[in-house]
Write a protein that holds these residues in place. Structure first.
Motif, PDB file in Angstrom:
ATOM      1  N   ILE A   1       0.853  -1.203   0.000  1.00  0.00           N
ATOM      2  CA  ILE A   1       0.000   0.000   0.000  1.00  0.00           C
ATOM      3  C   ILE A   1       0.887   1.251   0.000  1.00  0.00           C
ATOM      4  O   ILE A   1       0.672   2.193  -0.776  1.00  0.00           O
ATOM      5  CB  ILE A   1      -0.946  -0.009   1.227  1.00  0.00           C
ATOM      6  CG1 ILE A   1      -1.977  -1.136   1.089  1.00  0.00           C
ATOM      7  CG2 ILE A   1      -1.637   1.347   1.394  1.00  0.00           C
ATOM      8  CD1 ILE A   1      -2.722  -1.455   2.365  1.00  0.00           C
ATOM      9  N   LYS A   2       1.907   1.232   0.860  1.00  0.00           N
ATOM     10  CA  LYS A   2       2.800   2.399   0.959  1.00  0.00           C
ATOM     11  C   LYS A   2       3.514   2.653  -0.367  1.00  0.00           C
ATOM     12  O   LYS A   2       3.795   3.798  -0.728  1.00  0.00           O
ATOM     13  CB  LYS A   2       3.822   2.186   2.080  1.00  0.00           C
ATOM     14  CG  LYS A   2       3.212   2.320   3.475  1.00  0.00           C
ATOM     15  CD  LYS A   2       4.263   2.044   4.536  1.00  0.00           C
ATOM     16  CE  LYS A   2       3.613   1.759   5.875  1.00  0.00           C
ATOM     17  NZ  LYS A   2       4.507   1.082   6.823  1.00  0.00           N
ATOM     18  N   ALA A   3       3.798   1.568  -1.105  1.00  0.00           N
ATOM     19  CA  ALA A   3       4.484   1.712  -2.399  1.00  0.00           C
ATOM     20  C   ALA A   3       3.639   2.501  -3.407  1.00  0.00           C
ATOM     21  O   ALA A   3       4.162   3.013  -4.394  1.00  0.00           O
ATOM     22  CB  ALA A   3       4.835   0.337  -2.969  1.00  0.00           C
ATOM     23  N   THR A   4       2.321   2.599  -3.168  1.00  0.00           N
ATOM     24  CA  THR A   4       1.465   3.403  -4.064  1.00  0.00           C
ATOM     25  C   THR A   4       1.537   4.890  -3.710  1.00  0.00           C
ATOM     26  O   THR A   4       0.939   5.722  -4.398  1.00  0.00           O
ATOM     27  CB  THR A   4      -0.027   2.970  -3.980  1.00  0.00           C
ATOM     28  OG1 THR A   4      -0.551   3.356  -2.701  1.00  0.00           O
ATOM     29  CG2 THR A   4      -0.208   1.488  -4.198  1.00  0.00           C
ATOM     30  N   GLY A   5       2.187   5.200  -2.564  1.00  0.00           N
ATOM     31  CA  GLY A   5       2.287   6.598  -2.137  1.00  0.00           C
ATOM     32  C   GLY A   5       1.275   6.971  -1.059  1.00  0.00           C
ATOM     33  O   GLY A   5       1.270   8.093  -0.565  1.00  0.00           O
ATOM     34  N   ARG A   6       0.408   6.029  -0.696  1.00  0.00           N
ATOM     35  CA  ARG A   6      -0.580   6.289   0.348  1.00  0.00           C
ATOM     36  C   ARG A   6      -0.111   5.707   1.675  1.00  0.00           C
ATOM     37  O   ARG A   6       0.841   4.928   1.725  1.00  0.00           O
ATOM     38  CB  ARG A   6      -1.940   5.664  -0.015  1.00  0.00           C
ATOM     39  CG  ARG A   6      -2.493   6.073  -1.354  1.00  0.00           C
ATOM     40  CD  ARG A   6      -2.544   7.564  -1.548  1.00  0.00           C
ATOM     41  NE  ARG A   6      -3.090   8.269  -0.389  1.00  0.00           N
ATOM     42  CZ  ARG A   6      -3.102   9.585  -0.227  1.00  0.00           C
ATOM     43  NH1 ARG A   6      -2.577  10.366  -1.170  1.00  0.00           N
ATOM     44  NH2 ARG A   6      -3.617  10.123   0.845  1.00  0.00           N
ATOM     45  N   LYS A   7      -0.797   6.064   2.763  1.00  0.00           N
ATOM     46  CA  LYS A   7      -0.474   5.477   4.062  1.00  0.00           C
ATOM     47  C   LYS A   7      -1.084   4.080   4.159  1.00  0.00           C
ATOM     48  O   LYS A   7      -2.239   3.884   3.762  1.00  0.00           O
ATOM     49  CB  LYS A   7      -1.027   6.343   5.190  1.00  0.00           C
ATOM     50  CG  LYS A   7      -0.272   7.639   5.362  1.00  0.00           C
ATOM     51  CD  LYS A   7      -0.776   8.392   6.589  1.00  0.00           C
ATOM     52  CE  LYS A   7      -0.149   9.764   6.638  1.00  0.00           C
ATOM     53  NZ  LYS A   7      -1.010  10.770   7.246  1.00  0.00           N
ATOM     54  N   GLY A   8      -0.318   3.143   4.696  1.00  0.00           N
ATOM     55  CA  GLY A   8      -0.811   1.780   4.908  1.00  0.00           C
ATOM     56  C   GLY A   8      -0.543   1.365   6.340  1.00  0.00           C
ATOM     57  O   GLY A   8       0.513   1.691   6.892  1.00  0.00           O
ATOM     58  N   LEU A   9      -1.493   0.681   6.952  1.00  0.00           N
ATOM     59  CA  LEU A   9      -1.332   0.266   8.345  1.00  0.00           C
ATOM     60  C   LEU A   9      -1.871  -1.144   8.513  1.00  0.00           C
ATOM     61  O   LEU A   9      -2.955  -1.459   7.989  1.00  0.00           O
ATOM     62  CB  LEU A   9      -2.090   1.241   9.261  1.00  0.00           C
ATOM     63  CG  LEU A   9      -1.997   0.994  10.769  1.00  0.00           C
ATOM     64  CD1 LEU A   9      -0.563   1.153  11.273  1.00  0.00           C
ATOM     65  CD2 LEU A   9      -2.922   1.971  11.516  1.00  0.00           C
ATOM     66  N   ALA A  10      -1.109  -1.994   9.227  1.00  0.00           N
ATOM     67  CA  ALA A  10      -1.530  -3.373   9.477  1.00  0.00           C
ATOM     68  C   ALA A  10      -1.911  -3.534  10.939  1.00  0.00           C
ATOM     69  O   ALA A  10      -1.123  -3.167  11.819  1.00  0.00           O
ATOM     70  CB  ALA A  10      -0.375  -4.322   9.136  1.00  0.00           C
ATOM     71  N   ILE A  11      -3.104  -4.062  11.202  1.00  0.00           N
ATOM     72  CA  ILE A  11      -3.537  -4.281  12.586  1.00  0.00           C
ATOM     73  C   ILE A  11      -4.121  -5.689  12.695  1.00  0.00           C
ATOM     74  O   ILE A  11      -5.076  -6.028  11.983  1.00  0.00           O
ATOM     75  CB  ILE A  11      -4.607  -3.247  13.027  1.00  0.00           C
ATOM     76  CG1 ILE A  11      -4.067  -1.820  12.880  1.00  0.00           C
ATOM     77  CG2 ILE A  11      -5.038  -3.521  14.460  1.00  0.00           C
ATOM     78  CD1 ILE A  11      -5.086  -0.725  13.196  1.00  0.00           C
TER      79      ILE A  11
ATOM     80  N   GLU B   1      -5.151   6.815  14.715  1.00  0.00           N
ATOM     81  CA  GLU B   1      -4.132   7.059  13.685  1.00  0.00           C
ATOM     82  C   GLU B   1      -4.608   8.052  12.625  1.00  0.00           C
ATOM     83  O   GLU B   1      -3.862   8.920  12.193  1.00  0.00           O
ATOM     84  CB  GLU B   1      -3.775   5.720  13.014  1.00  0.00           C
ATOM     85  CG  GLU B   1      -2.589   5.759  12.083  1.00  0.00           C
ATOM     86  CD  GLU B   1      -1.251   5.933  12.810  1.00  0.00           C
ATOM     87  OE1 GLU B   1      -0.328   6.472  12.178  1.00  0.00           O
ATOM     88  OE2 GLU B   1      -1.150   5.548  13.996  1.00  0.00           O
ATOM     89  N   PHE B   2      -5.892   7.932  12.218  1.00  0.00           N
ATOM     90  CA  PHE B   2      -6.373   8.718  11.061  1.00  0.00           C
ATOM     91  C   PHE B   2      -7.492   9.698  11.408  1.00  0.00           C
ATOM     92  O   PHE B   2      -7.852  10.541  10.589  1.00  0.00           O
ATOM     93  CB  PHE B   2      -6.865   7.784   9.946  1.00  0.00           C
ATOM     94  CG  PHE B   2      -5.775   6.925   9.352  1.00  0.00           C
ATOM     95  CD1 PHE B   2      -4.886   7.445   8.423  1.00  0.00           C
ATOM     96  CD2 PHE B   2      -5.625   5.598   9.735  1.00  0.00           C
ATOM     97  CE1 PHE B   2      -3.882   6.667   7.882  1.00  0.00           C
ATOM     98  CE2 PHE B   2      -4.619   4.802   9.199  1.00  0.00           C
ATOM     99  CZ  PHE B   2      -3.743   5.349   8.275  1.00  0.00           C
ATOM    100  N   GLY B   3      -8.114   9.515  12.598  1.00  0.00           N
ATOM    101  CA  GLY B   3      -9.165  10.449  13.023  1.00  0.00           C
ATOM    102  C   GLY B   3     -10.532  10.186  12.417  1.00  0.00           C
ATOM    103  O   GLY B   3     -11.517  10.809  12.824  1.00  0.00           O
ATOM    104  N   ARG B   4     -10.613   9.258  11.443  1.00  0.00           N
ATOM    105  CA  ARG B   4     -11.898   8.990  10.793  1.00  0.00           C
ATOM    106  C   ARG B   4     -11.859   7.639  10.077  1.00  0.00           C
ATOM    107  O   ARG B   4     -10.772   7.075   9.864  1.00  0.00           O
ATOM    108  CB  ARG B   4     -12.235  10.086   9.789  1.00  0.00           C
ATOM    109  CG  ARG B   4     -11.160  10.347   8.744  1.00  0.00           C
ATOM    110  CD  ARG B   4     -11.460  11.557   7.893  1.00  0.00           C
ATOM    111  NE  ARG B   4     -12.708  11.421   7.178  1.00  0.00           N
ATOM    112  CZ  ARG B   4     -13.778  12.198   7.392  1.00  0.00           C
ATOM    113  NH1 ARG B   4     -13.728  13.158   8.296  1.00  0.00           N
ATOM    114  NH2 ARG B   4     -14.880  12.029   6.692  1.00  0.00           N
ATOM    115  N   ILE B   5     -13.018   7.127   9.729  1.00  0.00           N
ATOM    116  CA  ILE B   5     -13.114   5.915   8.896  1.00  0.00           C
ATOM    117  C   ILE B   5     -14.187   6.188   7.847  1.00  0.00           C
ATOM    118  O   ILE B   5     -15.372   6.293   8.172  1.00  0.00           O
ATOM    119  CB  ILE B   5     -13.495   4.650   9.717  1.00  0.00           C
ATOM    120  CG1 ILE B   5     -12.554   4.456  10.915  1.00  0.00           C
ATOM    121  CG2 ILE B   5     -13.480   3.408   8.803  1.00  0.00           C
ATOM    122  CD1 ILE B   5     -12.954   3.315  11.849  1.00  0.00           C
TER     123      ILE B   5
END
Ligand SMILES: NC(=O)c1ccc[n+]([C@@H]2O[C@H](COP(=O)([O-])OP(=O)(O)OC[C@H]3O[C@@H](n4cnc5c(N)ncnc54)[C@H](OP(=O)(O)O)[C@@H]3O)[C@@H](O)[C@H]2O)c1
Length: 244
Positions: A54-64, A84-88
């Protein structure tokens, strides 16, 4: 951009079962469309690999890591994403299971509990938690990954029952939460080549005809974006050449 808008710029998406198969394809399609994406499932190492993609696309990626049928883990998951992001903005209830392939007459109670807990109770409780966040922020979008087996019986027994209920859950939630600008839709894939369905396609005539996880991701991007802004409570079948 005109009225047909497939962009997910500035959106935050949470995809359960995002470590492989259909969930991974959806997570990557969303990131390519501009969303920051959180992927969850039980096994963190697999998720971390997808977060890197996901990060390789330039966006933030997070694994939980989070078991979808354990409500305390879902509460923790939602809190972490909010922290982390303040919203979904987008929830994809994709994690699913089918531990018992035999006839109903021989099915044991444990199999019923596992199928219903993972395929139905988990998505219900997680949607409820996320809907509260979406209500507070003024809207959102929920996509449930059902199955063509939830529309017509196809030899998958209890799994079919769980997916049929998920389709009705989609409609009930869409009706209740439409006033909050929360859209809830489902996708019903036919046979898709993943680890989950290996027993149904590997070494069979269906091997050539089964569709790819990316075929489902296209429908998910449509439902997640404003391109489908007037679509609510629907189930899109992505049956492919397998016919579902
Ligand atoms: N493949 C098909 O032909 C097909 C057709 C129709 C519908 N579907 C549906 O599509 C969805 C995805 O299936 P897939 O084919 O992509 O399967 P897959 O490749 O086996 O992936 C399943 C994903 O769900 C996660 N998962 C499983 N149990 C979980 C649990 N209890 N809590 C959290 N995560 C869990 C797995 O990761 P962990 O192991 O790390 O938990 C994995 O990320 C499912 O809902 C399935 O019913 C699939």
């Amino acid at each position: 951009m005109g009225i047909v808008n497939f962009s997910l710029d500035n959106k935050v998406a949470l995809v359960t079962g995002g470590s492989r198969g259909i969930g991974r394809a959806i997570a990557l399609a969303f990131a390519e469309a501009g969303a920051d994406v959180v992927v969850s499932s039980r096994k963190l190492p697999d998720l971390e690999q997808v977060a890197e993609e996901i990060k390789a696309t330039g966006r933030k990626g997070l694994a939980i890591a989070s078991h979808v049928a354990k409500v305390d883990e879902s509460k923790n998951l939602v809190e972490k994403v909010k922290g982390e992001f303040g919203r979904i903005d987008i929830l994809v209830n994709n994690a699913g299971t089918n531990p018992y392939m035999g006839p109903l007459v021989d099915a044991e109670e444990w199999a019923w509990d596992v199928v219903m807990n993972v395929n139905l109770k988990g998505p219900f409780l997680l949607s409820q938690l996320v809907a509260r966040v979406m209500q507070e922020q003024g809207g959102g979008n929920i996509i449930n990954i059902a199955s063509t087996a939830g529309i017509n019986p196809s030899g998958l027994h209890m799994y079919s029952i769980s997916k049929a209920a998920l389709i009705m859950m989609t409609r009930v939630m869409a009706m209740e939460w439409g006033k909050d600008d929360i859209r809830v839709n489902a996708i019903a894939p036919g046979l898709i080549k993943t680890r989950f369905s290996e027993a149904l396609w590997k070494g069979t005539p269906a091997e050539d005809r089964a569709a790819a996880p990316e075929d489902v991701a296209g429908a998910a991007l449509y439902l997640a974006s404003d391109a489908s802004r007037i679509v609510n409570g629907e189930t899109i079948a992505v049956g492919g050449a397998s016919g579902g």
